[in-house]
Scaffold this motif. Structure first.
Motif, mmCIF file in Angstrom:
data_model
loop_
_atom_site.group_PDB
_atom_site.id
_atom_site.type_symbol
_atom_site.label_atom_id
_atom_site.label_comp_id
_atom_site.label_asym_id
_atom_site.label_seq_id
_atom_site.Cartn_x
_atom_site.Cartn_y
_atom_site.Cartn_z
ATOM 1 N N SER A 195 0.914 -1.227 0.016
ATOM 2 C CA SER A 195 -0.032 0.025 -0.121
ATOM 3 C C SER A 195 0.923 1.191 -0.036
ATOM 4 C CB SER A 195 -0.929 0.054 1.319
ATOM 5 O OG SER A 195 -0.099 -0.091 2.387
ATOM 6 N N ASP A 196 2.072 1.041 0.305
ATOM 7 C CA ASP A 196 3.006 2.387 0.530
ATOM 8 C C ASP A 196 4.471 1.948 0.105
ATOM 9 O OD1 ASP A 196 1.228 4.686 1.896
ATOM 10 O OD2 ASP A 196 0.807 2.732 2.982
ATOM 11 N N HIS A 198 8.443 3.343 0.833
ATOM 12 C CA HIS A 198 9.299 4.203 1.469
ATOM 13 C C HIS A 198 10.677 4.115 0.929
ATOM 14 C CE1 HIS A 198 6.375 5.008 5.072
ATOM 15 N NE2 HIS A 198 5.934 3.958 4.527
ATOM 16 N N ARG A 211 4.934 -1.307 2.535
ATOM 17 C CA ARG A 211 4.037 -1.723 3.685
ATOM 18 C C ARG A 211 2.980 -2.656 3.225
ATOM 19 N NH1 ARG A 211 2.524 0.596 8.444
ATOM 20 N NH2 ARG A 211 3.829 2.513 7.990
ATOM 21 N N ASP A 250 4.218 17.360 -2.706
ATOM 22 C CA ASP A 250 3.280 16.482 -2.708
ATOM 23 C C ASP A 250 2.896 16.349 -4.392
ATOM 24 O OD1 ASP A 250 0.498 17.594 -2.973
ATOM 25 O OD2 ASP A 250 1.218 18.176 -1.107
ATOM 26 N N ARG A 265 0.296 8.462 -5.051
ATOM 27 C CA ARG A 265 0.392 9.656 -4.277
ATOM 28 C C ARG A 265 1.652 9.900 -3.720
ATOM 29 N NH1 ARG A 265 -4.107 10.240 -0.256
ATOM 30 N NH2 ARG A 265 -2.542 10.135 1.130
ATOM 31 N N VAL A 278 7.754 9.081 0.206
ATOM 32 C CA VAL A 278 6.626 8.161 0.461
ATOM 33 C C VAL A 278 5.682 8.053 -0.500
ATOM 34 C CG1 VAL A 278 4.833 7.337 1.928
ATOM 35 C CG2 VAL A 278 7.046 8.300 2.940
ATOM 36 N N ARG A 280 1.968 6.611 -1.865
ATOM 37 C CA ARG A 280 0.803 5.784 -1.591
ATOM 38 C C ARG A 280 0.397 5.212 -2.935
ATOM 39 N NH1 ARG A 280 -3.197 6.032 2.374
ATOM 40 N NH2 ARG A 280 -1.452 6.035 3.736
ATOM 41 N N LEU A 282 -2.277 3.489 -4.907
ATOM 42 C CA LEU A 282 -3.977 3.497 -5.002
ATOM 43 C C LEU A 282 -4.440 2.715 -6.213
ATOM 44 C CD1 LEU A 282 -4.379 7.335 -4.412
ATOM 45 C CD2 LEU A 282 -4.342 5.684 -2.613
ATOM 46 N N THR A 321 -5.933 7.482 10.703
ATOM 47 C CA THR A 321 -5.313 7.736 9.227
ATOM 48 C C THR A 321 -4.942 6.328 8.966
ATOM 49 O OG1 THR A 321 -4.386 9.895 9.511
ATOM 50 C CG2 THR A 321 -3.682 8.440 7.727
ATOM 51 N N GLY A 322 -5.379 5.852 7.635
ATOM 52 C CA GLY A 322 -5.134 4.391 7.065
ATOM 53 C C GLY A 322 -6.047 3.270 7.607
ATOM 54 N N GLU A 351 -8.481 10.526 -3.727
ATOM 55 C CA GLU A 351 -7.627 9.447 -3.770
ATOM 56 C C GLU A 351 -7.892 8.736 -4.806
ATOM 57 O OE1 GLU A 351 -7.437 7.239 -0.046
ATOM 58 O OE2 GLU A 351 -6.553 8.956 1.061
#
Length: 559
Positions: A195-196, A198, A211, A250, A265, A278, A280, A282, A321-322, A351
């Motif tokens: 999902s993420d 890093h 993640r 961002d 994102r 980072v 995200r 989607l 969040t999340g 999103e």
């Protein structure tokens, strides 16, 4: 594949009636004429399904069949042998079982003891062969060991300093090794269901973590020299300012992966060792989720459905969040969005892009806040309004007024449980009688990991464990409790995927009366539970009793 193993496999196929004696007789003749094995002849003749053959062969050899397409490859396990050796031998070290290295091998290599010794010597570990299809092994080798080649290219061909020269940064970001490496990070993250992503600079190197199912995993360590190039490449893809390194930024980008459109994102964060990125991930296919996919229990779904089927009022989804709040709201909009309904959203950020829905993105620099966007929305004749988050008094006031004047308003709020949302709105300065009149339902939500259905183990919890969670089994259910075990399909974690825990509080007359009288949250909670509200804890307990998750996971998520 040795003659002994081949014969045992054929005998097992006959015993399971996967093939007939006539099939074996024909295959034996074809094998002799074509100088191939009987097993290959059975496959060539179409007498046996490849997956059934692999299962039987694995059982005959005392091995286990693994589906490499269903779980991420452990980068540390793959790093135990060089990529060149893995390609040449057609094998893939992919996971750990204690100190034992699990290696996926094709059928022809399952009984190859020389190969097993070679891998043991290279890795210095005990080896356990797992059977997989040759095509799956080759596909995952291409995914996993591409990183090794790209990093070698980057280490030898690319030296990047922290020069502020914009032209130099742009040139580096367009360099082919950097482009391929960034593409690899993104494609592997999507394949691993992350999902993420890093990308974190440290004093000596660059660490990449994914993640997966809510938990971060180390996946790559890259030379420090590539950091500036990788960051610049991601910034260019997301249309961000590559010259600005001192403040967070961002952006957003869209990629296609195996026929799916995925949005990323991107956010940057200046740290003492350089900019952290980072991303995200989607998945746009999530926009087609139905509420049935979100794990609502029967009673919770009935309460929620009775609220969103009303023509006006307010529904709040709360949680940190999340916790999946946006996904729940999008799934609700998928049901409500019809040609005769005008749906408008204001989000920060947008999103997922939803077909047939008018979506606005907050732009604070331009003066487009939640409150100012809401005023404009209400002049655009909406039937349903989605507000990304209620953050302040002004936004809350307009949202409540919209709910009271014939609009269905969906929004999110950061509170720990459903009853606390009422108190939060009152603390924002909304009159209690307006809160009680506008609200129809509040859904508190958390995400917990789902047990891997392949390896979960039944067990009998101790009295201490049951006392810790503090609830008794349901009277109409004889539960079988499961705990996480770990297998190749879940990368030895015992969990695969996530599910939502819900707490749905309907705004009944009794609850509304308490809200208007400014009753404390504890009193509202007590009355709501008396009228059938199941807490997050209780919903988690119900999912434990159905074997969907574990006691430890529920306690980790909701305490």
């Amino acid at each position: 594949m040795t003659q002994v193993h081949q014969g045992a496999t054929v005998e097992a196929l006959l015993a399971e009636r996967q093939v007939s004696p006539e099939d074996v007789e024909r295959a034996t003749a074809v094998a002799a004429a074509s100088n191939i094995s009987v097993i290959d002849a059975l496959l060539t003749e179409g007498a046996v399904d490849r997956r059934a053959l692999l299962r039987v062969a694995a059982h005959a050899a005392g091995a286990e069949l693994v589906d490499l397409s269903e779980h991420p490859v452990d980068a540390g396990a793959a790093a135990q042998v060089p990529g060149a050796f893995a390609r040449r031998a057609g094998v893939l070290p992919y996971a750990w079982s204690g100190n034992e290295l699990q290696v996926a091998v094709p059928l022809r290599s399952l009984a190859d003891l020389v190969l097993k010794d070679d891998i043991a010597r290279l890795s210095g570990r005990r080896i356990r062969f797992m059977l997989a299809t040759r095509s799956e092994i080759e596909q995952r080798i291409n995914q996993v060991y591409r990183a090794e080649g790209e990093l070698a290219d980057l280490t030898s061909d690319l030296v990047v300093d922290d020069s502020p020269d914009l032209d130099a940064l742009t040139e580096v970001a367009a360099d082919q090794p950097v482009v391929r490496f960034v593409n690899l990070l993104i494609s592997q993250a999507i394949s691993d269901r992350a999902s993420d992503i890093h990308v974190e600079p440290t004093e000596r190197d660059v660490r990449v973590r994914y993640r997966i199912d809510g938990v971060l995993h180390d996946t790559h360590r890259a030379p420090r020299s590539i950091h500036a190039g990788v960051v610049s490449r991601l910034k260019i893809m997301a249309e961000m300012d590559i010259a600005e390194r001192r403040v967070p930024q961002d952006g957003r980008l869209t990629v296609n992966h195996e026929g799916r459109s995925m949005d990323l994102r991107i956010a940057t964060l200046p740290t003492v060792w350089g900019e952290k990125i980072v991303a995200r991930v989607l998945d746009n296919s999530n926009t087609t989720l139905s509420l049935d996919d979100l794990g609502f229990s029967g009673a919770n779904f009935e309460r929620f459905e009775s609220a969103y089927r009303r023509p006006h009022g307010m529904i709040l989804v709360t949680g940190p969040t999340g916790s999946g709040k946006s996904t729940t709201l999008y799934a609700t909009l998928n049901i409500l969005s019809q040609p005769h309904v005008n749906v408008i959203t204001v989000e920060d950020p947008v999103e997922y892009r939803l077909p047939g829905i008018n979506q606005m993105q907050v732009n604070n620099k331009a003066g487009l806040t939640f409150a100012s966007a809401l005023r404009s929305i209400l002049r655009a004749d909406p039937d349903i309004v989605l507000i990304g988050e209620i953050r302040d008094h002004e936004t809350a006031t307009i949202a409540v007024e919209a709910a009271l004047t014939g609009h269905l308003v969906l929004s999110t709020l950061h509170t720990n449980d459903a009853p606390s949302a009422v108190t939060r709105l009152v603390e924002m300065g909304i009159e209690p009688f307006l809160v009680g009149s506008a609200l129809d339902a509040i859904v508190a939500q958390r995400l917990c990991r789902a047990l891997c259905l392949r390896c979960r183990q039944p067990y009998e919890p101790s009295a201490e464990e049951l006392a810790l969670i503090g609830l008794r089994p349901a009277e109409d259910l004889e539960p079988t409790y499961f705990r996480a075990a770990g297998c190749s399909a879940c990368a030895q974690t015992g969990y695969r995927g996530r599910m939502a825990l819900h707490e749905v509080m309907a705004m009944t007359e009794d609850v509304e009366r308490l809200v208007v009288s400014r009753a404390p949250t504890e009193e509202i909670t007590r009355v709501a539970r008396e009228q059938g509200m199941a807490t997050l804890h209780e919903d988690g307990w119900l999912k434990v009793q159905h074997g969907l998750t574990s006691v430890e996971e529920v306690l980790r998520v909701v305490g």
